[in-house]
Design an enzyme around this catalytic site. Structure first.
Site, short mmCIF file in Angstrom:
data_model
loop_
_atom_site.label_atom_id
_atom_site.label_comp_id
_atom_site.label_asym_id
_atom_site.label_seq_id
_atom_site.Cartn_x
_atom_site.Cartn_y
_atom_site.Cartn_z
CD GLU A 36 -0.89 0.79 3.63
OE1 GLU A 36 -1.30 1.93 3.33
OE2 GLU A 36 -0.94 0.31 4.76
CE LYS A 168 -2.81 1.64 11.75
NZ LYS A 168 -3.19 2.46 10.62
N1 PSU Z 1 -0.31 0.90 8.96
C1 PSU Z 1 0.80 1.61 9.21
N2 PSU Z 1 0.84 2.93 8.87
C2 PSU Z 1 -0.24 3.51 8.24
C3 PSU Z 1 -1.42 2.76 7.97
C4 PSU Z 1 -1.39 1.46 8.35
O1 PSU Z 1 1.76 1.09 9.73
O2 PSU Z 1 -0.15 4.70 7.91
C5 PSU Z 1 -2.58 3.36 7.21
C6 PSU Z 1 -3.15 2.26 6.29
O3 PSU Z 1 -3.16 2.75 4.99
C7 PSU Z 1 -4.53 2.02 6.80
C8 PSU Z 1 -4.88 3.40 7.28
O4 PSU Z 1 -5.40 1.53 5.83
O5 PSU Z 1 -3.69 3.81 7.97
C9 PSU Z 1 -6.09 3.40 8.18
O6 PSU Z 1 -6.58 4.71 8.26
P1 PSU Z 1 -8.02 4.97 8.89
O7 PSU Z 1 -7.88 4.59 10.33
O8 PSU Z 1 -8.28 6.43 8.68
O9 PSU Z 1 -8.97 4.08 8.15
#
Ligand code: PSU
Ligand code: MN
Length: 312
Positions: A36, A168
């Site tokens: 990604e 996370k």
């Molecule tokens: N994992 C990481 N760093 C990130 C992300 C995931 O180590 O920046 C990103 C991914 O792209 C994931 C997003 O899909 O954060 C989730 O964001 P939100 O909580 O706004 O859906």
């Protein structure tokens, strides 16, 4: 791009460019690993992010698979970025974060953006890629206001194997695991019965299933395709020797969550804000753990993609 699994024929095909390296590997039936781009653009600080993006691709190659970093550039989906594309995603200040719901706006406007887990999984699966490596999934956020990442619902309907270090630790991990269960997303631990906590090897929550090697991961994924469309999450923990100090982690996370609330951070800015805050106050310790997570997941994903290609 076919859209058969949505039940409607594609009226206008998605604007897609597949890199020559990925196209050749797919033509040969070889292993491809999707990566990604939101974690490059929004999860890691410049200029380290470009170096990491290149390194992670090298890790995939060294373990026998072809990397396909996915992003949208000028209204076109790129399945596999060249170095110029990687540099744009890593370097441009204004690159937006594109979940699935944001894609049509970017396509219609000819815009660019970094894809999250949700949109990367969807676009990779539509391009015929079955294995995807990331850092940590999005999930259910803590606190009063309801905030659930679109990653969860997207994985429920997308047939792809995702290697991650759990979700996370900034999230409500218990609620996230419950949602993954409700959504019938298959979750297995890699050589562990404990759900990893991203920066921490163990989130404190148990998993029902563990697998021991890439061949088993490939077998679970192949079986998943026979059950019903949906993702297999392979949760790959950092070894204890490489995790963030748990005491430091708990202290700085509490401060970061309070700071986000005080600053009124909302919506898709929450995750980047918290990650950046942690990187700053741990003086790079959380960043180093984050980079190791991504590298280790890329390695395991490549091994699984190789096993999957061999099984077919
Ligand atoms: N994992 C990481 N760093 C990130 C992300 C995931 O180590 O920046 C990103 C991914 O792209 C994931 C997003 O899909 O954060 C989730 O964001 P939100 O909580 O706004 O859906
Ligand atoms: Mn959110």
């Amino acid at each position: 791009m076919p859209a058969a699994h949505h039940g409607y024929p594609a009226v206008v095909p998605l604007p897609v460019t597949v890199s020559p390296e990925v196209a050749q590997t797919q033509a040969d039936g070889g292993p491809v690993v999707a990566l990604e781009s939101t974690l490059i653009a929004h999860g890691l600080p410049r200029p380290d992010n470009l170096r990491v993006a290149r390194e992670v691709e090298d890790v995939v190659r060294r373990h026998g698979a072809t990397p396909a970093t996915i992003a949208v550039l000028d209204g076109t989906v790129h399945i596999g970025l060249d170095d110029g594309g990687l540099a744009r995603i890593a370097g441009e200040e204004s690159i937006p974060k594109l979940g699935v719901r944001d894609l049509p706006v970017a396509f219609a406007a000819g815009g660019s953006g970094a894809t999250t887990v949700s949109s990367t999984a969807l676009l990779a699966a539509e391009a015929g890629i079955r294995v995807f490596a990331t850092g940590g999934l999005g999930g259910v956020h803590r606190g009063g206001g309801y905030d659930e990442s679109a990653d969860l619902a997207a994985l429920a309907g997308t047939s792809i194997l995702v290697v991650c270090a759990g979700v996370k630790s900034i999230l409500d991990i218990e609620a996230t695991l419950e949602r993954l269960e409700s959504l019938s997303v298959t979750v297995v631990g890699y050589r562990t019965h404990r759900f990893p906590g991203f920066y921490l090897s163990d989130s404190g929550f148990a998993l029902d299933w563990r697998i021991e090697d890439p061949q088993q991961a490939a077998a679970v994924f192949r079986a998943r395709l026979d059950v019903r469309p949906g993702a297999v999450v392979v949760a790959n923990p950092l070894p204890v020797s490489e995790q963030l100090d748990p005491g430091l982690h708990d202290r700085v996370l509490a401060d970061a969550l309070a700071a986000a609330e005080a600053a009124g951070i909302a919506g898709k800015a929450v995750t980047p804000y918290l990650l950046e805050n942690l990187h700053r106050v741990t003086r790079g310790a959380s960043l180093r753990a984050n980079i190791r997570i991504i590298e280790r997941n890329a390695e395991l994903a490549a091994r699984i993609a190789v096993a999957l290609a061999a099984a077919e």
